[in-house]
Design a protein around this motif. Structure first.
Motif, PDB file in Angstrom:
ATOM      1  N   LYS A  15       6.482 -11.265   7.954  1.00  0.00           N
ATOM      2  CA  LYS A  15       6.317 -11.932   9.757  1.00  0.00           C
ATOM      3  C   LYS A  15       7.736 -11.711  10.349  1.00  0.00           C
ATOM      4  O   LYS A  15       7.608 -12.008  11.350  1.00  0.00           O
ATOM      5  N   PHE A  16       8.426 -11.065   9.614  1.00  0.00           N
ATOM      6  CA  PHE A  16       9.683 -10.938  10.410  1.00  0.00           C
ATOM      7  C   PHE A  16       9.414  -9.498  10.693  1.00  0.00           C
ATOM      8  O   PHE A  16      10.821  -8.952  11.952  1.00  0.00           O
ATOM      9  N   GLY A  17       8.481  -8.671  11.014  1.00  0.00           N
ATOM     10  CA  GLY A  17       8.638  -7.032  11.387  1.00  0.00           C
ATOM     11  C   GLY A  17       9.056  -6.415  10.607  1.00  0.00           C
ATOM     12  O   GLY A  17       8.826  -5.208  10.468  1.00  0.00           O
ATOM     13  N   LYS A  18       9.012  -6.484   9.098  1.00  0.00           N
ATOM     14  CA  LYS A  18       9.967  -5.414   7.783  1.00  0.00           C
ATOM     15  C   LYS A  18       9.102  -5.077   7.161  1.00  0.00           C
ATOM     16  O   LYS A  18       8.200  -5.232   6.873  1.00  0.00           O
ATOM     17  N   SER A  19       9.186  -3.555   7.530  1.00  0.00           N
ATOM     18  CA  SER A  19       8.231  -3.169   6.521  1.00  0.00           C
ATOM     19  C   SER A  19       8.659  -2.508   5.195  1.00  0.00           C
ATOM     20  O   SER A  19       9.047  -2.139   5.206  1.00  0.00           O
ATOM     21  N   ASN A  20       7.205  -2.832   4.052  1.00  0.00           N
ATOM     22  CA  ASN A  20       8.154  -1.309   2.806  1.00  0.00           C
ATOM     23  C   ASN A  20       6.421  -0.793   2.007  1.00  0.00           C
ATOM     24  O   ASN A  20       5.394  -0.864   2.964  1.00  0.00           O
ATOM     25  N   ILE A  21       6.335  -0.420   1.302  1.00  0.00           N
ATOM     26  CA  ILE A  21       6.027   0.227   1.114  1.00  0.00           C
ATOM     27  C   ILE A  21       6.183   0.136  -1.236  1.00  0.00           C
ATOM     28  O   ILE A  21       6.695   0.354  -1.187  1.00  0.00           O
ATOM     29  N   ILE A  22       4.662  -0.278  -1.356  1.00  0.00           N
ATOM     30  CA  ILE A  22       4.297  -0.292  -3.412  1.00  0.00           C
ATOM     31  C   ILE A  22       3.738   0.772  -3.424  1.00  0.00           C
ATOM     32  O   ILE A  22       2.217   0.175  -2.724  1.00  0.00           O
ATOM     33  N   THR A  23       3.963   1.131  -5.072  1.00  0.00           N
ATOM     34  CA  THR A  23       2.944   2.010  -5.231  1.00  0.00           C
ATOM     35  C   THR A  23       2.366   1.543  -6.201  1.00  0.00           C
ATOM     36  O   THR A  23       2.875   1.097  -6.697  1.00  0.00           O
ATOM     37  N   LEU A  24       0.552   1.566  -5.894  1.00  0.00           N
ATOM     38  CA  LEU A  24      -0.015   1.336  -7.024  1.00  0.00           C
ATOM     39  C   LEU A  24      -1.006   2.549  -7.729  1.00  0.00           C
ATOM     40  O   LEU A  24      -1.447   2.629  -6.937  1.00  0.00           O
ATOM     41  N   ALA A  25      -0.993   1.540  -9.070  1.00  0.00           N
ATOM     42  CA  ALA A  25      -2.538   2.644  -9.566  1.00  0.00           C
ATOM     43  C   ALA A  25      -3.842   1.686 -10.026  1.00  0.00           C
ATOM     44  O   ALA A  25      -4.860   2.579 -10.099  1.00  0.00           O
ATOM     45  N   TRP A  26      -3.847   0.477  -9.852  1.00  0.00           N
ATOM     46  CA  TRP A  26      -4.631  -0.586 -10.277  1.00  0.00           C
ATOM     47  C   TRP A  26      -5.381  -0.796  -8.439  1.00  0.00           C
ATOM     48  O   TRP A  26      -4.999  -1.853  -8.643  1.00  0.00           O
ATOM     49  N   ALA A  27      -6.003   0.043  -8.824  1.00  0.00           N
ATOM     50  CA  ALA A  27      -7.222  -0.697  -7.577  1.00  0.00           C
ATOM     51  C   ALA A  27      -8.278   0.402  -7.495  1.00  0.00           C
ATOM     52  O   ALA A  27      -8.383   1.114  -8.055  1.00  0.00           O
ATOM     53  N   VAL A  39      -6.234  -4.880  -5.435  1.00  0.00           N
ATOM     54  CA  VAL A  39      -5.020  -3.865  -6.628  1.00  0.00           C
ATOM     55  C   VAL A  39      -4.635  -5.214  -6.861  1.00  0.00           C
ATOM     56  O   VAL A  39      -4.864  -6.197  -6.246  1.00  0.00           O
ATOM     57  N   SER A  40      -4.282  -4.915  -7.800  1.00  0.00           N
ATOM     58  CA  SER A  40      -3.467  -5.645  -8.907  1.00  0.00           C
ATOM     59  C   SER A  40      -1.699  -5.400  -8.889  1.00  0.00           C
ATOM     60  O   SER A  40      -1.560  -4.457  -8.944  1.00  0.00           O
ATOM     61  N   ILE A  41      -1.195  -6.448  -8.877  1.00  0.00           N
ATOM     62  CA  ILE A  41       0.169  -6.561  -8.617  1.00  0.00           C
ATOM     63  C   ILE A  41       0.880  -7.200  -9.347  1.00  0.00           C
ATOM     64  O   ILE A  41       0.031  -8.728  -9.201  1.00  0.00           O
ATOM     65  N   ARG A  42       1.817  -7.211  -9.698  1.00  0.00           N
ATOM     66  CA  ARG A  42       2.794  -8.182 -11.326  1.00  0.00           C
ATOM     67  C   ARG A  42       3.346  -9.069  -9.221  1.00  0.00           C
ATOM     68  O   ARG A  42       3.955  -8.798  -8.765  1.00  0.00           O
ATOM     69  N   PRO A  43       3.363 -10.420  -9.897  1.00  0.00           N
ATOM     70  CA  PRO A  43       3.934 -11.012  -9.175  1.00  0.00           C
ATOM     71  C   PRO A  43       5.675 -11.445  -8.545  1.00  0.00           C
ATOM     72  O   PRO A  43       6.088 -11.407  -7.971  1.00  0.00           O
ATOM     73  N   GLU A  44       5.951 -10.485  -9.803  1.00  0.00           N
ATOM     74  CA  GLU A  44       7.298 -10.666  -9.632  1.00  0.00           C
ATOM     75  C   GLU A  44       7.864  -9.180  -8.529  1.00  0.00           C
ATOM     76  O   GLU A  44       9.369  -9.036  -8.307  1.00  0.00           O
ATOM     77  N   ARG A  45       7.292  -8.459  -8.373  1.00  0.00           N
ATOM     78  CA  ARG A  45       7.219  -7.399  -7.221  1.00  0.00           C
ATOM     79  C   ARG A  45       7.957  -7.552  -5.992  1.00  0.00           C
ATOM     80  O   ARG A  45       7.261  -9.065  -5.555  1.00  0.00           O
ATOM     81  N   TYR A  46       8.174  -6.663  -5.386  1.00  0.00           N
ATOM     82  CA  TYR A  46       8.860  -7.344  -3.986  1.00  0.00           C
ATOM     83  C   TYR A  46       7.646  -7.911  -3.023  1.00  0.00           C
ATOM     84  O   TYR A  46       7.778  -8.999  -1.948  1.00  0.00           O
ATOM     85  N   SER A  47       6.862  -7.166  -3.266  1.00  0.00           N
ATOM     86  CA  SER A  47       5.746  -7.023  -2.060  1.00  0.00           C
ATOM     87  C   SER A  47       4.226  -8.287  -2.215  1.00  0.00           C
ATOM     88  O   SER A  47       4.220  -8.073  -1.470  1.00  0.00           O
ATOM     89  N   TYR A  48       4.965  -8.574  -3.149  1.00  0.00           N
ATOM     90  CA  TYR A  48       3.966  -9.789  -3.858  1.00  0.00           C
ATOM     91  C   TYR A  48       3.987 -10.430  -2.506  1.00  0.00           C
ATOM     92  O   TYR A  48       2.894 -10.900  -2.594  1.00  0.00           O
ATOM     93  N   ASP A  49       4.632 -11.034  -2.656  1.00  0.00           N
ATOM     94  CA  ASP A  49       4.655 -12.738  -1.790  1.00  0.00           C
ATOM     95  C   ASP A  49       4.839 -12.391  -0.644  1.00  0.00           C
ATOM     96  O   ASP A  49       4.342 -12.762   0.207  1.00  0.00           O
ATOM     97  N   ILE A  50       5.132 -10.715   0.274  1.00  0.00           N
ATOM     98  CA  ILE A  50       4.892 -10.752   1.456  1.00  0.00           C
ATOM     99  C   ILE A  50       3.838 -11.045   1.495  1.00  0.00           C
ATOM    100  O   ILE A  50       2.570 -11.062   2.112  1.00  0.00           O
ATOM    101  N   ILE A  51       2.523 -10.014   0.926  1.00  0.00           N
ATOM    102  CA  ILE A  51       1.119  -9.426   0.556  1.00  0.00           C
ATOM    103  C   ILE A  51       0.346 -11.518   0.881  1.00  0.00           C
ATOM    104  O   ILE A  51      -0.790 -10.805   1.503  1.00  0.00           O
TER     105      ILE A  51
END
Length: 227
Positions: A15-27, A39-51
């Motif tokens: 929401k602040f305009g900062k972008s990130n990339i997370i690599t996933l295989a479970w998609a 897509v499946s993501i672990r809750p502890e991943r940084y991108s989890y809360d952003i998405i």
């Protein structure tokens, strides 16, 4: 053990305009109408809360040239590094959502989260596909995506593999197709035809000779006076 899997780089913007990339295989694809993926993501991943907060992300397909960046974005955290900067990747504005895409990717799939299922070690994000962009250089003359040109990669048990060789088309197992040309078989067929033709001519020549002999000896039914 359900391998290989697509190795994708999921890009997002907070929401602040900062972008990130997370690599996933479970998609994967989950629905055609409406078009949806997951897509499946672990809750502890940084991108989890952003998405979870923004409800948006972009699935970017990965290529042979992007293998290094794909791995890097999977082992480094966006909390510590700017992955776009470190991997020299280009941010590409999406058409239907605020999350940015990766310009170097051959296909960008823009998604909006519909539902989040907290399953255990991972949460499943079910999302609607709202837009898809394909780089023109990867399209063939009929406007179809050419996988061989893109050199896409897959992930299997900690290793990346290149894709590309076509082994068949959908339905080919039951479709009647002409047999591939075999030069030796064609030659053998011509030889058989030639032999059959010679035999036929020899039989005809023999029959003609027999007919002539009968006519000359007067034993044939066509002889004058025979009724």
């Amino acid at each position: 053990m359900l391998y290989p899997l697509p190795a994708v780089m999921v890009s997002l913007t907070d929401k602040f305009g900062k972008s990130n990339i997370i690599t996933l295989a479970w998609a994967g694809t989950v629905c055609t109408n409406p078009p949806m993926l997951s897509v499946s993501i672990r809750p502890e991943r940084y991108s989890y809360d952003i998405i979870k907060e923004t409800g948006e992300f972009v699935v970017n397909l990965t290529t042979k040239e992007l293998t290094y960046a794909t791995d890097y974005c999977g082992v480094k955290s966006g909390r510590d590094v700017d992955k776009f900067k470190e991997m020299r990747l280009t941010k590409l504005s999406s058409e239907k959502i605020k999350a940015v895409a990766i310009a170097e990717s051959p296909i960008n799939i823009e998604c909006k989260v519909r539902q989040i299922m907290e399953l255990g070690s991972h949460s499943l994000f079910l999302a609607d596909v709202v837009n898809v962009r394909v780089a023109e250089k990867y399209l063939d003359e009929k406007g179809r995506f050419n996988l061989k040109k893109a050199d896409l990669i897959a992930y299997s048990h900690g290793r990346y593999y290149e894709l590309g060789k076509e082994l068949g088309t959908f339905g080919y197992s039951i479709r009647k197709e002409s047999k591939p040309f075999n030069k030796q078989q064609a030659i053998d067929k011509e030889v058989r035809i030639s032999k059959d033709t010679v035999k036929s001519l020899q039989k005809k020549k023999f029959a003609d000779k027999q007919f002539t002999n009968k006519k000359q000896s007067g034993t044939g039914k066509h002889k004058t006076g025979i009724r």
